[in-house]
Design an enzyme around this catalytic site. Structure first.
Site, mmCIF file in Angstrom:
data_model
loop_
_atom_site.group_PDB
_atom_site.id
_atom_site.type_symbol
_atom_site.label_atom_id
_atom_site.label_comp_id
_atom_site.label_asym_id
_atom_site.label_seq_id
_atom_site.Cartn_x
_atom_site.Cartn_y
_atom_site.Cartn_z
ATOM 1 N N GLY A 22 9.398 22.925 -73.899
ATOM 2 C CA GLY A 22 8.144 22.840 -73.314
ATOM 3 C C GLY A 22 8.213 23.123 -71.503
ATOM 4 N N ILE A 23 7.055 22.339 -70.933
ATOM 5 C CA ILE A 23 6.840 22.149 -69.942
ATOM 6 C C ILE A 23 8.035 22.482 -69.252
ATOM 7 C CG2 ILE A 23 5.519 20.933 -67.978
ATOM 8 C CD1 ILE A 23 4.222 19.237 -69.269
ATOM 9 N N VAL A 63 20.111 12.682 -69.180
ATOM 10 C CA VAL A 63 20.012 11.652 -68.002
ATOM 11 C C VAL A 63 19.289 10.212 -67.583
ATOM 12 C CG1 VAL A 63 18.634 13.585 -66.358
ATOM 13 C CG2 VAL A 63 17.278 11.785 -68.280
ATOM 14 N N TYR A 155 4.963 4.134 -72.603
ATOM 15 C CA TYR A 155 4.281 5.603 -71.921
ATOM 16 C C TYR A 155 3.767 4.959 -70.859
ATOM 17 C CZ TYR A 155 3.866 10.942 -71.724
ATOM 18 O OH TYR A 155 3.957 11.377 -70.998
ATOM 19 N N THR A 190 3.826 21.113 -76.808
ATOM 20 C CA THR A 190 4.625 20.942 -76.019
ATOM 21 C C THR A 190 5.488 20.440 -77.819
ATOM 22 O OG1 THR A 190 5.005 19.043 -75.660
ATOM 23 C CG2 THR A 190 4.420 20.637 -73.487
HETATM 24 N N1 LIG Z 1 3.304 17.539 -73.761
HETATM 25 C C1 LIG Z 1 2.049 17.129 -73.325
HETATM 26 O O1 LIG Z 1 0.785 17.407 -73.800
HETATM 27 C C2 LIG Z 1 2.752 15.928 -71.921
HETATM 28 C C3 LIG Z 1 1.718 15.639 -70.987
HETATM 29 C C4 LIG Z 1 1.500 14.299 -70.413
HETATM 30 C C5 LIG Z 1 2.615 14.150 -69.617
HETATM 31 N N2 LIG Z 1 3.657 15.285 -70.315
HETATM 32 C C6 LIG Z 1 5.412 15.173 -69.602
HETATM 33 O O2 LIG Z 1 5.721 16.226 -69.761
HETATM 34 C C7 LIG Z 1 7.304 16.147 -69.446
HETATM 35 C C8 LIG Z 1 7.903 17.181 -70.772
HETATM 36 O O3 LIG Z 1 7.459 17.080 -71.973
HETATM 37 P P1 LIG Z 1 7.175 18.128 -72.941
HETATM 38 O O4 LIG Z 1 6.328 17.874 -72.555
HETATM 39 O O5 LIG Z 1 7.540 19.758 -72.492
HETATM 40 O O6 LIG Z 1 7.866 17.733 -74.225
HETATM 41 P P2 LIG Z 1 9.442 19.033 -74.267
HETATM 42 O O7 LIG Z 1 9.721 17.227 -75.544
HETATM 43 O O8 LIG Z 1 8.785 19.757 -75.207
HETATM 44 O O9 LIG Z 1 10.198 18.299 -73.387
HETATM 45 C C9 LIG Z 1 11.198 17.110 -73.240
HETATM 46 C C10 LIG Z 1 12.337 17.406 -72.598
HETATM 47 O O10 LIG Z 1 13.106 16.391 -71.895
HETATM 48 C C11 LIG Z 1 14.338 16.398 -72.482
HETATM 49 N N3 LIG Z 1 14.980 15.578 -73.110
HETATM 50 C C12 LIG Z 1 14.400 13.734 -73.414
HETATM 51 N N4 LIG Z 1 14.814 13.226 -73.091
HETATM 52 C C13 LIG Z 1 15.846 13.597 -71.905
HETATM 53 C C14 LIG Z 1 17.207 12.645 -71.535
HETATM 54 N N5 LIG Z 1 17.457 11.745 -71.545
HETATM 55 N N6 LIG Z 1 17.819 13.668 -70.791
HETATM 56 C C15 LIG Z 1 17.573 15.108 -71.210
HETATM 57 N N7 LIG Z 1 16.411 15.288 -71.293
HETATM 58 C C16 LIG Z 1 15.842 14.802 -72.071
HETATM 59 C C17 LIG Z 1 13.939 16.773 -74.924
HETATM 60 O O11 LIG Z 1 15.392 17.343 -75.055
HETATM 61 C C18 LIG Z 1 13.282 17.973 -74.295
HETATM 62 O O12 LIG Z 1 13.813 19.066 -74.161
HETATM 63 C C19 LIG Z 1 8.060 14.458 -69.823
HETATM 64 O O13 LIG Z 1 8.004 13.787 -68.722
HETATM 65 C C20 LIG Z 1 6.415 14.285 -70.492
HETATM 66 O O14 LIG Z 1 6.445 12.701 -70.509
HETATM 67 C C21 LIG Z 1 3.633 15.545 -71.508
#
Ligand SMILES: NC(=O)c1ccc[n+]([C@@H]2O[C@H](COP(=O)([O-])OP(=O)(O)OC[C@H]3O[C@@H](n4cnc5c(N)ncnc54)[C@H](O)[C@@H]3O)[C@@H](O)[C@H]2O)c1
Length: 261
Positions: A22-23, A63, A155, A190
């Site tokens: 994802g991001i 982490v 969350y 994502t």
């Molecule tokens: N996708 C959305 O709509 C959205 C909206 C708001 C905020 N976010 C935030 O963006 C950030 C990235 O999320 P994303 O949407 O890319 O999701 P994603 O699930 O695609 O990516 C998140 C990554 O974090 C890793 N991860 C999770 N727990 C972990 C840990 N304990 N130690 C190390 N790595 C860990 C996962 O394995 C994954 O690769 C997050 O903080 C999420 O809360 C996402």
């Protein structure tokens, strides 16, 4: 004529958590394209290994583990000599369910990743940045860091804390030349929401319908803002809570996005 993109991260050292999907993944790809040396962390070792490159050191770790934050600092030392110019404190999880059904394990898990680990990483990296007298930090919060969402109390609480962490560190660390900002993604396609997007519930389409831009964002659109905020182009930006959400936060939820004629 071949045009080259910006090289805002040339010779800079960056740390990215949650980098395998994802991001976070889009941030790593953007950093590599702009010449950075990157320490990329994720708990998903298999997906993380796909990021292997000369410019990238991978640290497969949860982490939340004691010592994980120090592992990132050590990897940065090995890769770039000890300096850390930018931190993308991005790892995060969501465990949606009704508030009355949340058990202690779920609460602790979400707080453990989104708050405790984010704090340990930012302070471990922050010590390096204080010592060197400069740095840029971006905490990934969410629109859930500034608004309520139903069915996702841990969350929402954890992301409000990420906004608080950002503001508190921005005002404490400015004196050390460290900028601290928050990225607040809105609906973004994502790995976190694959099930919602691919199911037939209509939920995803209903969410997109109330975004003023009428669509979810992409990881690349989030990464573009993230890379700007941690680059020298944003040298006077600190304490910013940047909502990257297609205009969603500007809409009072008591209204539909369009008023009937
Ligand atoms: N996708 C959305 O709509 C959205 C909206 C708001 C905020 N976010 C935030 O963006 C950030 C990235 O999320 P994303 O949407 O890319 O999701 P994603 O699930 O695609 O990516 C998140 C990554 O974090 C890793 N991860 C999770 N727990 C972990 C840990 N304990 N130690 C190390 N790595 C860990 C996962 O394995 C994954 O690769 C997050 O903080 C999420 O809360 C996402």
């Amino acid at each position: 004529m071949t045009t080259r993109g910006p090289q805002r991260y040339s010779d800079k050292v960056a740390v990215v958590t949650g980098a395998a999907s994802g991001i976070g993944r889009a941030i790593v790809e953007g950093l590599v394209a702009e010449g950075a040396l990157v320490v990329a962390n994720d708990v998903n070792a298999g997906a993380l290994s796909e990021l292997q490159a000369d410019q990238v050191a991978t640290v497969a770790a949860d982490v939340r583990e004691p010592g994980a934050a120090q592992q990132l600092v050590a990897a940065a030392r090995e890769l770039g000599g000890g300096r850390i110019d930018a931190l993308f404190n991005n790892a995060g999880i969501s465990r949606p369910r009704p508030a009355a059904e949340i058990d202690d394990a779920t609460w602790s898990l979400v707080m453990g990743v989104n708050n405790d680990a984010a704090f340990h990483v930012v302070t471990a990296v922050g010590r390096v940045m204080i010592e060197q007298g400069h740095g840029a930090v971006l905490n990934t919060a969410s629109v859930a860091g500034t608004h309520g969402l139903p069915g996702n109390v841990p969350y929402v609480v954890s992301k409000h804390a990420a906004v608080g962490l950002t503001r508190a560190l921005a005002v404490e660390w400015g004196v050390h030349g460290i900028r601290v900002n928050a990225l607040c993604p809105g609906l973004t396609a994502t790995g976190m929401n694959t099930r919602l997007r691919t199911g037939n519930s209509g939920y995803w389409e209903a969410r997109e319908a109330v975004v003023p831009l009428r669509r979810a964002g992409t990881s690349e659109e989030q990464a573009a803002v993230a890379l700007f905020l941690n680059s020298d182009e944003a040298s006077y930006v600190s304490g910013l809570i940047a909502e990257v959400d297609g205009g969603t936060h500007a809409l009072y939820a008591g209204y539909a996005a369009n008023r009937p004629e």
